[in-house]
Design a protein around this motif. Structure first.
Motif, PDB file in Angstrom:
ATOM      1  N   ASN A 263      20.651   4.063 -21.978  1.00 13.66           N
ATOM      2  CA  ASN A 263      20.540   5.005 -20.869  1.00 13.66           C
ATOM      3  C   ASN A 263      21.434   4.580 -19.711  1.00 13.66           C
ATOM      4  OD1 ASN A 263      19.654   7.051 -19.133  1.00 13.66           O
ATOM      5  ND2 ASN A 263      17.908   5.839 -18.418  1.00 13.66           N
ATOM      6  N   GLU A 264      21.217   3.366 -19.199  1.00 17.48           N
ATOM      7  CA  GLU A 264      22.063   2.898 -18.104  1.00 17.48           C
ATOM      8  C   GLU A 264      22.005   1.387 -18.011  1.00 17.48           C
ATOM      9  OE1 GLU A 264      20.486   4.957 -14.720  1.00 17.48           O
ATOM     10  OE2 GLU A 264      19.148   3.302 -14.196  1.00 17.48           O
ATOM     11  N   ILE A 265      22.968   0.828 -17.267  1.00 16.72           N
ATOM     12  CA  ILE A 265      23.015  -0.605 -17.052  1.00 16.72           C
ATOM     13  C   ILE A 265      22.915  -0.886 -15.553  1.00 16.72           C
ATOM     14  CG2 ILE A 265      24.425  -0.928 -19.110  1.00 16.72           C
ATOM     15  CD1 ILE A 265      26.826  -1.449 -17.289  1.00 16.72           C
ATOM     16  N   ALA A 266      22.414  -2.066 -15.240  1.00 14.15           N
ATOM     17  CA  ALA A 266      22.339  -2.516 -13.849  1.00 14.15           C
ATOM     18  C   ALA A 266      22.857  -3.945 -13.807  1.00 14.15           C
ATOM     19  CB  ALA A 266      20.907  -2.455 -13.339  1.00 14.15           C
ATOM     20  N   PRO A 267      24.010  -4.184 -13.181  1.00  8.95           N
ATOM     21  CA  PRO A 267      24.613  -5.518 -13.177  1.00  8.95           C
ATOM     22  C   PRO A 267      23.975  -6.439 -12.139  1.00  8.95           C
ATOM     23  CG  PRO A 267      26.001  -4.027 -11.947  1.00  8.95           C
ATOM     24  CD  PRO A 267      24.863  -3.199 -12.476  1.00  8.95           C
ATOM     25  N   ARG A 268      22.710  -6.739 -12.354  1.00 14.47           N
ATOM     26  CA  ARG A 268      21.923  -7.523 -11.394  1.00 14.47           C
ATOM     27  C   ARG A 268      20.560  -7.800 -12.018  1.00 14.47           C
ATOM     28  NH1 ARG A 268      18.339  -3.589 -10.116  1.00 14.47           N
ATOM     29  NH2 ARG A 268      19.068  -1.439  -9.958  1.00 14.47           N
ATOM     30  N   VAL A 269      19.749  -8.582 -11.326  1.00 19.75           N
ATOM     31  CA  VAL A 269      18.338  -8.684 -11.712  1.00 19.75           C
ATOM     32  C   VAL A 269      17.721  -7.298 -11.570  1.00 19.75           C
ATOM     33  CG1 VAL A 269      18.052 -11.132 -11.215  1.00 19.75           C
ATOM     34  CG2 VAL A 269      17.815  -9.481  -9.356  1.00 19.75           C
ATOM     35  N   HIS A 270      16.659  -7.046 -12.342  1.00 17.46           N
ATOM     36  CA  HIS A 270      16.206  -5.664 -12.521  1.00 17.46           C
ATOM     37  C   HIS A 270      14.691  -5.562 -12.415  1.00 17.46           C
ATOM     38  CE1 HIS A 270      15.906  -1.794 -14.906  1.00 17.46           C
ATOM     39  NE2 HIS A 270      16.949  -1.538 -14.135  1.00 17.46           N
ATOM     40  N   ASN A 271      14.233  -4.424 -11.889  1.00 20.32           N
ATOM     41  CA  ASN A 271      12.804  -4.181 -11.710  1.00 20.32           C
ATOM     42  C   ASN A 271      12.014  -4.371 -13.006  1.00 20.32           C
ATOM     43  OD1 ASN A 271      10.992  -1.509  -9.912  1.00 20.32           O
ATOM     44  ND2 ASN A 271      10.274  -3.433 -10.760  1.00 20.32           N
ATOM     45  N   THR A 272      12.599  -3.995 -14.135  1.00 18.99           N
ATOM     46  CA  THR A 272      11.879  -4.119 -15.409  1.00 18.99           C
ATOM     47  C   THR A 272      11.827  -5.561 -15.913  1.00 18.99           C
ATOM     48  OG1 THR A 272      13.848  -3.678 -16.764  1.00 18.99           O
ATOM     49  CG2 THR A 272      12.536  -1.769 -16.082  1.00 18.99           C
ATOM     50  N   GLY A 273      12.388  -6.489 -15.133  1.00 14.16           N
ATOM     51  CA  GLY A 273      12.293  -7.902 -15.484  1.00 14.16           C
ATOM     52  C   GLY A 273      11.406  -8.692 -14.542  1.00 14.16           C
ATOM     53  N   HIS A 274      10.726  -8.021 -13.631  1.00 13.89           N
ATOM     54  CA  HIS A 274       9.858  -8.741 -12.684  1.00 13.89           C
ATOM     55  C   HIS A 274       8.735  -9.490 -13.402  1.00 13.89           C
ATOM     56  CE1 HIS A 274      12.188  -7.059  -9.626  1.00 13.89           C
ATOM     57  NE2 HIS A 274      11.322  -6.263  -9.019  1.00 13.89           N
ATOM     58  N   TRP A 275       8.340  -9.003 -14.561  1.00 15.45           N
ATOM     59  CA  TRP A 275       7.264  -9.652 -15.319  1.00 15.45           C
ATOM     60  C   TRP A 275       7.599 -11.094 -15.685  1.00 15.45           C
ATOM     61  CZ3 TRP A 275       8.344 -11.522 -20.204  1.00 15.45           C
ATOM     62  CH2 TRP A 275       9.514 -11.043 -20.812  1.00 15.45           C
ATOM     63  N   THR A 276       8.890 -11.421 -15.726  1.00 11.21           N
ATOM     64  CA  THR A 276       9.292 -12.763 -16.174  1.00 11.21           C
ATOM     65  C   THR A 276       8.820 -13.860 -15.224  1.00 11.21           C
ATOM     66  OG1 THR A 276      11.458 -12.590 -15.070  1.00 11.21           O
ATOM     67  CG2 THR A 276      11.321 -11.848 -17.368  1.00 11.21           C
ATOM     68  N   GLU A 277       8.569 -13.533 -13.953  1.00 13.34           N
ATOM     69  CA  GLU A 277       8.146 -14.585 -13.031  1.00 13.34           C
ATOM     70  C   GLU A 277       6.715 -15.030 -13.307  1.00 13.34           C
ATOM     71  OE1 GLU A 277       7.993 -13.448  -8.910  1.00 13.34           O
ATOM     72  OE2 GLU A 277       6.987 -11.558  -9.343  1.00 13.34           O
ATOM     73  N   ALA A 278       5.928 -14.200 -14.003  1.00 13.03           N
ATOM     74  CA  ALA A 278       4.549 -14.569 -14.329  1.00 13.03           C
ATOM     75  C   ALA A 278       4.389 -15.020 -15.775  1.00 13.03           C
ATOM     76  CB  ALA A 278       3.610 -13.383 -14.070  1.00 13.03           C
ATOM     77  N   ALA A 279       5.194 -14.473 -16.687  1.00 16.27           N
ATOM     78  CA  ALA A 279       4.975 -14.698 -18.113  1.00 16.27           C
ATOM     79  C   ALA A 279       6.000 -15.614 -18.768  1.00 16.27           C
ATOM     80  CB  ALA A 279       4.933 -13.359 -18.851  1.00 16.27           C
ATOM     81  N   CYS A 280       6.936 -16.143 -17.994  1.00 17.92           N
ATOM     82  CA  CYS A 280       7.953 -17.060 -18.519  1.00 17.92           C
ATOM     83  C   CYS A 280       8.052 -18.272 -17.593  1.00 17.92           C
ATOM     84  CB  CYS A 280       9.319 -16.386 -18.601  1.00 17.92           C
ATOM     85  SG  CYS A 280       9.383 -14.911 -19.637  1.00 17.92           S
ATOM     86  N   VAL A 281       8.463 -19.400 -18.138  1.00 17.06           N
ATOM     87  CA  VAL A 281       8.666 -20.579 -17.298  1.00 17.06           C
ATOM     88  C   VAL A 281       9.852 -20.360 -16.363  1.00 17.06           C
ATOM     89  CG1 VAL A 281       9.272 -23.031 -17.309  1.00 17.06           C
ATOM     90  CG2 VAL A 281       7.594 -22.151 -18.947  1.00 17.06           C
ATOM     91  N   VAL A 282      10.909 -19.739 -16.874  1.00 14.64           N
ATOM     92  CA  VAL A 282      12.106 -19.454 -16.082  1.00 14.64           C
ATOM     93  C   VAL A 282      12.211 -17.940 -15.903  1.00 14.64           C
ATOM     94  CG1 VAL A 282      14.622 -19.611 -15.971  1.00 14.64           C
ATOM     95  CG2 VAL A 282      13.286 -21.522 -16.879  1.00 14.64           C
ATOM     96  N   SER A 283      12.085 -17.479 -14.671  1.00 19.19           N
ATOM     97  CA  SER A 283      12.148 -16.042 -14.385  1.00 19.19           C
ATOM     98  C   SER A 283      13.578 -15.539 -14.436  1.00 19.19           C
ATOM     99  CB  SER A 283      11.576 -15.758 -12.994  1.00 19.19           C
ATOM    100  OG  SER A 283      12.487 -16.214 -11.991  1.00 19.19           O
ATOM    101  N   GLN A 284      13.721 -14.202 -14.431  1.00 23.06           N
ATOM    102  CA  GLN A 284      15.075 -13.619 -14.377  1.00 23.06           C
ATOM    103  C   GLN A 284      15.804 -14.051 -13.109  1.00 23.06           C
ATOM    104  OE1 GLN A 284      15.612  -9.447 -13.750  1.00 23.06           O
ATOM    105  NE2 GLN A 284      13.805  -9.198 -12.448  1.00 23.06           N
TER     106      GLN A 284
END
Length: 359
Positions: A263-284
């Motif tokens: 659909n589209e690309i975003a050349p940056r950190v992205h809203n759909t990756g906010h979950w990584t700060e809670a569910a991963c050791v290393v966030s986006q």
């Protein structure tokens, strides 16, 4: 580690979260943003209050920083190119150029072997009439540049919607008509590419939008392992083609057979990756800081399943109830005024230990 100061163009919540991640790694951040009370300024080491293309501000930023990045894709390409003459800029200005124009973006994706919806350039009402006729009166009309969160779009679902005067009603600017895609769900991939070309991707998130704005992202997505692998492969091809450094977000439609339409690309950190700060050791956010500073990328593996929910407008008033719930990370953006459609924060619920894809 040689990089000690990162310049960030843009002072919104993404810049704020990048500044937080940088501070944990003893990296200073300088924000270039015209709004003096922006969310990022509350946490960054310093702010230059100026327009993004102000020559003297760009000179000051380049002198003070070891590397420059950005938190939104509508940074003037000329500003990024000007900075690149004296300081590394990651992601490269080429990524901005591709992402800022939907027609250029679609063609670049196709050149990378990544499928998109069928599309037509629309530069007049006659172009629109012909394009809609090609698509049976159905399609999504979008401004070619500067659209986000559903802004600058109009959907046609049948020939009965055939418009008159729509081209001028949308500003008389270059438009693109995309065919309607009969997708089953929407997913996104957050991936990172290091300076040495290493590419790592997080698990795909399944996304639900309301009124054109992201509402929730759930991991794991309801996709097969082969679909998840295809999304990650597409991300690698795109990142390599751009000579990219940093984190990127790529949104896909998932078809009934598991196939993917970008659909589209975003050349940056992205809203759909906010979950990584809670569910991963290393966030986006940390991953992006690592990439642009030349540090090794972190393991993107998640330790938990989760659901990220955006707090939009008055939903910020629900914070007290979210704070009472177990296994919930609450993240607020420091914005003083809640307005309809404005992202005020997000919450991520850990829903259990990691499970395989739901496909």
């Amino acid at each position: 580690m040689n990089v000690t100061t990162i310049g960030i163009i843009g002072g919104g919540q993404l810049g704020r979260m990048l500044a937080m991640a940088a501070a944990r790694l003893n990296v200073r951040t300088i924000i270039l943003e015209p709004q003096s009370d922006c969310p990022a300024a509350q946490l960054a080491s310093e702010q230059i209050v100026a327009q993004y293309d102000d020559p003297s501000a760009l000179e000051a930023l380049s002198r003070a920083c070891d590397v420059v990045t950005y938190e939104f894709e509508n940074v003037p390409v000329s500003a990024a190119e000007h900075l690149q003459a004296t300081v590394p800029v990651y992601p490269p200005p080429k990524a901005l150029e591709v992402a800022q124009d939907r027609l250029t973006e679609k063609r670049f994706l196709n050149d990378c072997g990544i499928a998109t919806a069928d599309f037509r350039a629309v530069d007049s009402q006659q172009d629109l009439d012909l394009a809609l006729a090609d698509f049976g009166g159905r399609g999504v009309l979008k401004t070619g540049r500067f659209g986000y969160d559903g802004k600058g779009q109009r959907v046609f679902r049948s020939s009965a919607d055939m418009p008159t005067g729509v081209f001028h009603a949308m500003g008389g600017v270059p438009l693109i008509l995309e065919s309607l895609v009969p997708f089953e769900r929407e997913i996104s991939i957050i991936a990172a590419r290091a300076r040495d070309g290493t590419v790592l991707a997080y698990d795909p998130a399944e996304n639900v939008h309301r009124n054109g704005i992201l509402h929730t992202s759930v991991v794991p997505a309801t996709v097969s392992e082969s679909t998840a692998a295809a999304a990650q492969d597409a991300a690698k091809r795109l990142l390599d083609a751009l000579g990219y450094v940093g984190v990127i977000g790529i949104e896909f439609f998932v078809m009934a057979d598991g196939g993917l339409i970008a659909n589209e690309i975003a050349p940056r950190v992205h809203n759909t990756g906010h979950w990584t700060e809670a569910a991963c050791v290393v966030s986006q956010f940390e991953q992006h800081i690592r990439a642009v500073t030349g540090l090794p990328l972190g393991d993107p593996c998640r330790h938990s399943d989760c659901r990220m929910t955006n707090l939009i407008g008055d939903e910020i008033e629900d914070v007290a109830s979210w704070l009472q719930r177990p296994d919930v990370l609450v993240h607020l953006y420091g914005k003083a005024e809640a307005r309809p459609g404005r992202k005020m924060g997000h919450v991520t619920e850990l829903t259990g230990p990691k499970t395989p894809s739901n496909g």
